[in-house]
Design an enzyme around this catalytic site. Structure first.
Site, mmCIF file in Angstrom:
data_model
loop_
_atom_site.group_PDB
_atom_site.id
_atom_site.type_symbol
_atom_site.label_atom_id
_atom_site.label_comp_id
_atom_site.label_asym_id
_atom_site.label_seq_id
_atom_site.Cartn_x
_atom_site.Cartn_y
_atom_site.Cartn_z
ATOM 1 N N HIS A 193 9.532 -0.228 35.875
ATOM 2 C CA HIS A 193 10.948 -0.606 35.816
ATOM 3 C C HIS A 193 11.671 0.252 34.782
ATOM 4 C CE1 HIS A 193 9.144 -3.244 32.620
ATOM 5 N NE2 HIS A 193 10.238 -2.862 31.966
ATOM 6 N N TYR A 204 15.322 -3.847 34.424
ATOM 7 C CA TYR A 204 15.634 -4.019 35.841
ATOM 8 C C TYR A 204 14.690 -3.132 36.657
ATOM 9 C CZ TYR A 204 19.970 -6.363 34.505
ATOM 10 O OH TYR A 204 20.877 -7.244 33.980
ATOM 11 N N THR A 205 14.348 -3.606 37.850
ATOM 12 C CA THR A 205 13.513 -2.819 38.750
ATOM 13 C C THR A 205 14.365 -2.293 39.897
ATOM 14 O OG1 THR A 205 11.585 -4.208 38.277
ATOM 15 C CG2 THR A 205 11.475 -2.799 40.223
ATOM 16 N N CYS A 217 7.093 -13.204 39.970
ATOM 17 C CA CYS A 217 8.280 -12.822 39.208
ATOM 18 C C CYS A 217 9.408 -13.787 39.555
ATOM 19 C CB CYS A 217 8.691 -11.386 39.520
ATOM 20 S SG CYS A 217 10.049 -10.792 38.482
#
Length: 291
Positions: free
Chosen positions: A93, A110-111, A265
């Site tokens: 990420h 953030y990915t 997640c």
């Protein structure tokens, strides 16, 4: 011995000299050709350098903003050139920097949902919460403005063949690392890993990237399956209802084994509950990973 005239022997000598010269020249040309081919092969096989820096923030321009749900949008950022690659390995990420409504610095991970095969840009799907500090920055961000980013970051470093199958449990915007990994696996013809995703949300309108996930399931029916869970489902709904349960995990994720991994997640409360379920079902710590 035949006694040839002197002028004939001289002509033969000249022909032989020219022939030897041409042979040497052709060998040099052949060697040059081989060297050129090898140079081209090395240049083409060398992976292009990415745009990211793991230690320093670099700025990328917002070129498109698309609203996905009432509180989530997709942001597209341009790379320096149309042929540039982002340089983010699958499973990793980035860290983004912004400002909250009081002007104080905020840094959040953030990915991206894009891969390095997407040349010239990268995309983020961001869920914006009413009181979220970074949410405020993304909500107010306009096309033409810049986002400071650094990376790659993260403990999960995916390698082809590291698991026979993945079970994935995601909630809300926690879908982004699962989506990135799913794309990376399914778009690699050498990767035969199977994936089973359980994706939890409040309402059907909160499901992010549903069209893309459904397309994966249709295109790769034997390798990717998705099971949606809603706490507030519509009247006609054939997915899960309530919260992700042990029974749902048993039904829709691969059973405990040394060659599988369960990834999760979501919000902190959900992650904690899933860890409890997984432990009760016999998944040891080596079989689990939390983004």
């Amino acid at each position: 011995m035949l006694n040839l005239p002197m002028d004939l022997r001289f002509d033969e000598l000249m022909i032989k000299t020219k022939f030897d010269f041409l042979m040497q020249l052709s060998h040099l040309q052949l060697l040059g050709f081989v060297v050129a081919v090898l140079a081209i092969y090395v240049l083409r096989s060398r992976k292009p350098k990415g745009c990211l820096d793991p230690e320093n923030f670099k700025e990328f321009k917002l070129v498109k903003k698309t609203q996905l749900t009432h509180n989530a949008s997709k942001f597209r950022f341009a790379l320096p050139k149309p042929t540039s690659i982002f340089g983010l390995p699958v499973g990793q990420h980035i860290v983004c920097r912004g400002q909250d409504r009081e002007g104080k610095e905020v840094i959040r991970p953030y990915t991206p949902i894009t891969l390095d095969s997407d040349l010239g840009f990268f995309e983020l799907v961001v869920k914006m919460y009413p009181n979220g500090r970074m949410s405020h920055y993304f909500r107010e961000m306009k096309v033409g403005e810049y986002l400071p980013v650094k990376g790659p970051k993260g403990r999960f470093k995916y390698k082809v063949g590291q698991a026979r199958a993945f079970g994935m449990i995601a909630g809300g915007s926690g879908i982004t690392p699962m989506f990135q990994l799913t794309r990376g696996i399914l778009e690699n013809p050498k990767d035969k890993t199977n994936m089973n995703l359980i994706y939890a949300n409040v309402t059907v309108n909160d499901i992010l990237l549903k069209e893309e996930l459904d397309n994966f399931a249709v295109k790769f029916p034997n390798r990717f399956k998705v099971y949606y869970v809603l706490s507030q489902p519509p009247e006609t709904w054939n997915g899960g209802i309530g919260h992700v349960s042990k029974e749902m995990i048993q039904t829709h994720c691969p059973a405990p084994a040394s060659d599988i991994q369960i990834l999760r997640c979501g919000p902190p409360g959900m992650n904690k509950a899933m860890a409890t379920h997984l432990e009760a079902l016999g998944y040891d710590s080596e079989m689990q990973f939390e983004f």
